[in-house]
Write a protein that holds these residues in place. Structure first.
Motif, PDB file in Angstrom:
ATOM      1  N   VAL A 176      73.846  79.212  57.040  1.00 42.61           N
ATOM      2  CA  VAL A 176      73.889  80.428  55.922  1.00 42.61           C
ATOM      3  C   VAL A 176      75.352  80.656  55.376  1.00 42.61           C
ATOM      4  CG1 VAL A 176      73.284  82.743  55.068  1.00 42.61           C
ATOM      5  CG2 VAL A 176      71.862  81.440  56.703  1.00 42.61           C
ATOM      6  N   GLU A 177      75.852  80.299  54.304  1.00 45.94           N
ATOM      7  CA  GLU A 177      77.044  80.493  53.821  1.00 45.94           C
ATOM      8  C   GLU A 177      77.363  82.023  53.251  1.00 45.94           C
ATOM      9  OE1 GLU A 177      76.130  76.105  52.084  1.00 45.94           O
ATOM     10  OE2 GLU A 177      75.176  78.352  52.478  1.00 45.94           O
ATOM     11  N   SER A 178      78.361  82.380  53.021  1.00 47.28           N
ATOM     12  CA  SER A 178      78.662  83.703  52.573  1.00 47.28           C
ATOM     13  C   SER A 178      80.084  83.586  52.176  1.00 47.28           C
ATOM     14  CB  SER A 178      78.370  85.021  53.564  1.00 47.28           C
ATOM     15  OG  SER A 178      79.090  84.870  54.623  1.00 47.28           O
ATOM     16  N   GLY A 179      80.572  84.873  51.404  1.00 46.86           N
ATOM     17  CA  GLY A 179      82.087  84.979  51.176  1.00 46.86           C
ATOM     18  C   GLY A 179      82.426  84.485  49.817  1.00 46.86           C
ATOM     19  N   GLY A 180      81.615  83.985  49.077  1.00 46.28           N
ATOM     20  CA  GLY A 180      82.029  83.406  47.620  1.00 46.28           C
ATOM     21  C   GLY A 180      82.139  84.552  46.815  1.00 46.28           C
ATOM     22  N   GLY A 181      82.645  84.347  45.597  1.00 48.32           N
ATOM     23  CA  GLY A 181      83.197  85.399  44.753  1.00 48.32           C
ATOM     24  C   GLY A 181      83.893  84.922  43.669  1.00 48.32           C
ATOM     25  N   SER A 182      84.474  85.906  42.909  1.00 53.11           N
ATOM     26  CA  SER A 182      85.372  85.537  41.730  1.00 53.11           C
ATOM     27  C   SER A 182      86.741  86.129  42.217  1.00 53.11           C
ATOM     28  CB  SER A 182      84.957  86.201  40.378  1.00 53.11           C
ATOM     29  OG  SER A 182      83.637  85.880  40.052  1.00 53.11           O
ATOM     30  N   VAL A 183      87.730  85.225  41.936  1.00 54.67           N
ATOM     31  CA  VAL A 183      89.048  85.551  42.175  1.00 54.67           C
ATOM     32  C   VAL A 183      90.088  84.983  40.893  1.00 54.67           C
ATOM     33  CG1 VAL A 183      89.460  83.646  43.556  1.00 54.67           C
ATOM     34  CG2 VAL A 183      90.783  85.661  43.790  1.00 54.67           C
ATOM     35  N   GLN A 184      91.223  85.746  40.764  1.00 59.27           N
ATOM     36  CA  GLN A 184      92.062  84.870  39.858  1.00 59.27           C
ATOM     37  C   GLN A 184      92.766  83.761  40.422  1.00 59.27           C
ATOM     38  OE1 GLN A 184      94.328  88.469  38.309  1.00 59.27           O
ATOM     39  NE2 GLN A 184      93.214  88.480  36.521  1.00 59.27           N
ATOM     40  N   SER A 185      93.455  83.094  39.532  1.00 61.35           N
ATOM     41  CA  SER A 185      94.209  81.882  40.010  1.00 61.35           C
ATOM     42  C   SER A 185      95.518  82.491  40.740  1.00 61.35           C
ATOM     43  CB  SER A 185      94.745  81.197  38.941  1.00 61.35           C
ATOM     44  OG  SER A 185      95.663  80.106  39.141  1.00 61.35           O
ATOM     45  N   GLY A 186      95.623  81.789  41.918  1.00 56.58           N
ATOM     46  CA  GLY A 186      96.662  81.861  42.987  1.00 56.58           C
ATOM     47  C   GLY A 186      96.181  82.989  44.147  1.00 56.58           C
ATOM     48  N   GLY A 187      94.777  83.466  43.772  1.00 51.42           N
ATOM     49  CA  GLY A 187      94.318  84.373  44.898  1.00 51.42           C
ATOM     50  C   GLY A 187      93.544  83.647  46.222  1.00 51.42           C
ATOM     51  N   SER A 188      92.880  84.331  47.044  1.00 50.87           N
ATOM     52  CA  SER A 188      92.515  83.728  48.185  1.00 50.87           C
ATOM     53  C   SER A 188      91.094  84.176  48.364  1.00 50.87           C
ATOM     54  CB  SER A 188      93.306  84.182  49.449  1.00 50.87           C
ATOM     55  OG  SER A 188      94.521  83.614  49.600  1.00 50.87           O
ATOM     56  N   LEU A 189      90.448  83.445  49.143  1.00 49.08           N
ATOM     57  CA  LEU A 189      89.014  83.639  49.452  1.00 49.08           C
ATOM     58  C   LEU A 189      88.516  83.049  50.872  1.00 49.08           C
ATOM     59  CD1 LEU A 189      86.573  83.221  46.395  1.00 49.08           C
ATOM     60  CD2 LEU A 189      87.021  85.348  47.574  1.00 49.08           C
ATOM     61  N   THR A 190      87.731  83.662  51.775  1.00 52.01           N
ATOM     62  CA  THR A 190      87.094  82.996  52.853  1.00 52.01           C
ATOM     63  C   THR A 190      85.905  82.977  52.759  1.00 52.01           C
ATOM     64  OG1 THR A 190      89.258  84.051  54.139  1.00 52.01           O
ATOM     65  CG2 THR A 190      87.259  83.301  55.358  1.00 52.01           C
ATOM     66  N   LEU A 191      85.324  81.770  52.977  1.00 56.45           N
ATOM     67  CA  LEU A 191      83.796  81.414  53.297  1.00 56.45           C
ATOM     68  C   LEU A 191      83.619  81.438  54.520  1.00 56.45           C
ATOM     69  CD1 LEU A 191      83.647  78.773  50.319  1.00 56.45           C
ATOM     70  CD2 LEU A 191      83.549  81.226  50.057  1.00 56.45           C
ATOM     71  N   SER A 192      82.216  81.707  54.875  1.00 54.34           N
ATOM     72  CA  SER A 192      81.999  81.703  56.230  1.00 54.34           C
ATOM     73  C   SER A 192      80.552  80.998  56.359  1.00 54.34           C
ATOM     74  CB  SER A 192      81.738  83.051  56.953  1.00 54.34           C
ATOM     75  OG  SER A 192      82.875  83.890  56.855  1.00 54.34           O
ATOM     76  N   CYS A 193      80.338  80.215  57.432  1.00 52.63           N
ATOM     77  CA  CYS A 193      78.855  79.525  57.503  1.00 52.63           C
ATOM     78  C   CYS A 193      78.542  79.909  58.955  1.00 52.63           C
ATOM     79  CB  CYS A 193      79.318  77.924  57.358  1.00 52.63           C
ATOM     80  SG  CYS A 193      77.724  77.050  57.511  1.00 52.63           S
ATOM     81  N   ALA A 194      77.392  80.661  59.005  1.00 49.41           N
ATOM     82  CA  ALA A 194      76.540  81.171  60.177  1.00 49.41           C
ATOM     83  C   ALA A 194      75.726  80.031  60.482  1.00 49.41           C
ATOM     84  CB  ALA A 194      76.090  82.542  60.021  1.00 49.41           C
ATOM     85  N   THR A 195      75.750  79.425  61.708  1.00 46.81           N
ATOM     86  CA  THR A 195      74.996  78.435  62.265  1.00 46.81           C
ATOM     87  C   THR A 195      73.893  79.248  63.300  1.00 46.81           C
ATOM     88  OG1 THR A 195      76.168  77.781  64.034  1.00 46.81           O
ATOM     89  CG2 THR A 195      76.659  76.786  61.800  1.00 46.81           C
ATOM     90  N   SER A 196      72.887  78.510  63.148  1.00 47.03           N
ATOM     91  CA  SER A 196      71.666  78.714  64.075  1.00 47.03           C
ATOM     92  C   SER A 196      70.729  77.668  64.368  1.00 47.03           C
ATOM     93  CB  SER A 196      70.963  80.067  63.791  1.00 47.03           C
ATOM     94  OG  SER A 196      70.406  80.202  62.351  1.00 47.03           O
ATOM     95  N   GLY A 197      69.863  77.739  65.515  1.00 44.56           N
ATOM     96  CA  GLY A 197      68.875  76.809  65.460  1.00 44.56           C
ATOM     97  C   GLY A 197      69.451  75.791  66.653  1.00 44.56           C
TER      98      GLY A 197
END
Length: 126
Positions: free
Chosen positions: A5-26
């Motif tokens: 399950v991914e999370s952390g996406g969104g909108s950002v301006q050029s030069g900015g930062s984002l952190t995506l996360s991937c939670a694993t189970s099973g």
């Protein structure tokens, strides 16, 4: 099978930062490759980065090298993708994937990954 399950996406301006996360189970094992792929508008799916959970080895696509950082939190079974200096061409749907017995020489081949998340959208505006 591993559920992702991914999370952390969104909108950002050029030069900015984002952190995506991937939670694993099973039924996850320690010797798996956890990768991030993306699909940009009108383009084929492409590999971004991978981390091997047994030894922490990381590999990056040329465009991600130096800007993105993939890491894992073993205690939380989570993989992160820290994205810095984002550019409009990084706009894409980003997917987390898990694969077993993925050779480091072929880590970028999406067919080698067995399990996929639903994706999270990243939009970078200029």
């Amino acid at each position: 099978q591993v559920r992702l399950v991914e999370s952390g996406g969104g909108s950002v301006q050029s030069g900015g930062s984002l952190t995506l996360s991937c939670a694993t189970s099973g039924n996850s094992k320690s010797d798996i490759a956890m990768a991030w792929f993306r699909r940009r508008p009108g383009k084929e799916r492409e590999a971004v980065a991978v981390i091997y959970t047994n030894d922490g080895k990381t590999l990056y696509a040329a465009d991600a090298q130096g800007r993105f950082d993939i890491s894992q939190e073993k205690t939380e079974n989570t993989v992160h993708l820290q994205m810095n200096m984002l550019k409009p061409e990084d706009t894409a749907m980003y997917y987390c994937a898990a694969g077993r017995n993925v050779s480091p020489y072929l880590w970028y081949v999406h067919n080698l990954y067995n399990d996929w998340g639903q994706g999270t959208q990243v939009t970078v505006s200029s």
